[in-house]
Design an enzyme around this catalytic site. Structure first.
Site, PDB file in Angstrom:
ATOM      1  CB  SER A 140      -0.936  -0.087   1.279  1.00  0.00           C
ATOM      2  OG  SER A 140      -0.139  -0.166   2.325  1.00  0.00           O
ATOM      3  CG  HIS A 161      -3.004  -0.803  -2.808  1.00  0.00           C
ATOM      4  ND1 HIS A 161      -3.270   0.470  -2.337  1.00  0.00           N
ATOM      5  CD2 HIS A 161      -3.176  -1.409  -1.871  1.00  0.00           C
ATOM      6  CE1 HIS A 161      -3.578   0.685  -1.236  1.00  0.00           C
ATOM      7  NE2 HIS A 161      -3.699  -0.633  -0.670  1.00  0.00           N
ATOM      8  CD  GLU A 173      -3.883   3.420  -4.954  1.00  0.00           C
ATOM      9  OE1 GLU A 173      -3.861   4.650  -5.185  1.00  0.00           O
ATOM     10  OE2 GLU A 173      -3.364   2.701  -4.166  1.00  0.00           O
TER      11      GLU A 173
END
Length: 312
Positions: A140, A161, A173
């Site tokens: 993250s 992510h 992401e």
């Protein structure tokens, strides 16, 4: 471009993006915790074969139990049929070691948010994989370029992510390292679409997009508590009713895990060298006490009773 495969060398032409996307039929996942079992869940529901690995056999058992429970809730809500749930469970197998991931087309690391641990995993993992296997990290916040450098395939490495909880959150992401090839990015994008989720691309900067914005807000909420501006309950109520947030920032921190919050803030503080990202001392104290949020039953709230109670 030439890509090595199990049956020889594959010539990758203009159709390489489609070919690579179609090749992702078996997904390996390293880490059976909340994020890892959530990723396994959505991959299996999407019809992909899953190999779930964790160094702790108990975590695999707990992860499989969590998946079964979450699938059952989806059946009860009518979002899945009983047949779909059974089919998803049947597509998940355990991987005792990295050698059991050899047949995977994509391996996603979802271990703890610690760069040294992740690098060690990749160094041990890659010799067991086919040359054409894609490797991804669910980090993250940590640099994709640095993690890719610990592998033998930085051009086939990417950040994927997922948001927590994975089965419910739509966004994923995608983060390219400096060496990530276009075909790898396109394959990852097709993979996320196959899961029924929406991807957004972030540049490889500390904490990417979501956590670059979200975690400093949580950290500021903790400073607001630390400085006595408001209580836990007052801060969370203010943000829920005053900013229309579905969850207060301190409640959200407990849900994410205070250790993860601290790790992200440390990455931001060290990577961007700006004092506005300094982790709040109260956050550090809670992590040092082992009060990590919901997963340890205590954080900014105490979860040991029927109803969460603020700890400050």
């Amino acid at each position: 471009m030439l890509v090595g495969g199990p049956h020889g060398t594959l010539a990758v032409s203009e159709d390489s993006e489609t070919a690579m996307a179609l090749d992702i039929r078996t997904v390996g996942i390293i880490g059976a915790g909340q994020m890892g079992n959530g990723i396994a869940h959505v991959c299996a529901v999407a019809g992909l074969d899953v190999r779930l690995n964790d160094r702790d056999p108990d975590r695999i058992r707990m992860g499989l139990s969590a998946i079964e429970g979450n699938l059952s809730r989806q059946v009860q809500k009518g979002t899945l049929t009983e047949e779909q749930s059974r089919g998803a469970l049947g597509r998940i197998a355990t991987a005792q070691g990295f050698s059991d991931l050899e047949a995977c087309d994509l391996v996603i690391e979802a271990a703890t948010e610690d760069e040294a641990i992740k690098r060690q995993i990749f160094q041990s993992l890659c010799p067991s994989l086919r040359p054409d296997t894609l490797v991804a990290t669910n980090t993250s916040s940590i640099s994709i370029t640095r993690l890719a450098a610990s592998t033998d395939r930085p051009e086939r490495f990417i950040g994927i992510h997922f948001m927590n909880p994975v089965p419910l959150m739509q966004l994923v992401e995608l983060i390219r390292g400096i060496a990530t090839e276009d075909a790898t990015y396109e394959a990852a994008k097709h993979f996320i679409a196959k899961l029924g989720k929406i991807s957004t691309m972030s540049e490889d900067f500390p904490a990417f997009i979501v956590n670059r914005i979200l975690l400093p807000m949580i950290n500021e909420a903790i400073y607001t508590l630390y400085e006595g501006v408001g209580s836990v309950e007052a801060i969370d109520t203010a943000m829920k009713l005053g900013a229309n947030h579905p969850m207060g920032p301190l409640q959200l921190a407990d849900f994410i895990g205070l250790d993860t919050c601290l790790s992200v803030m440390q990455v931001l503080y060290e990577g961007l060298a700006d004092s506005k990202y300094r982790p709040c001392p109260l956050l550090v104290k809670y992590v040092e006490a082992g009060w990590l949020g919901r997963k340890t039953k205590r954080g900014f709230y105490d979860y040991r009773g029927e109803t969460p109670i603020p700890t400050r």
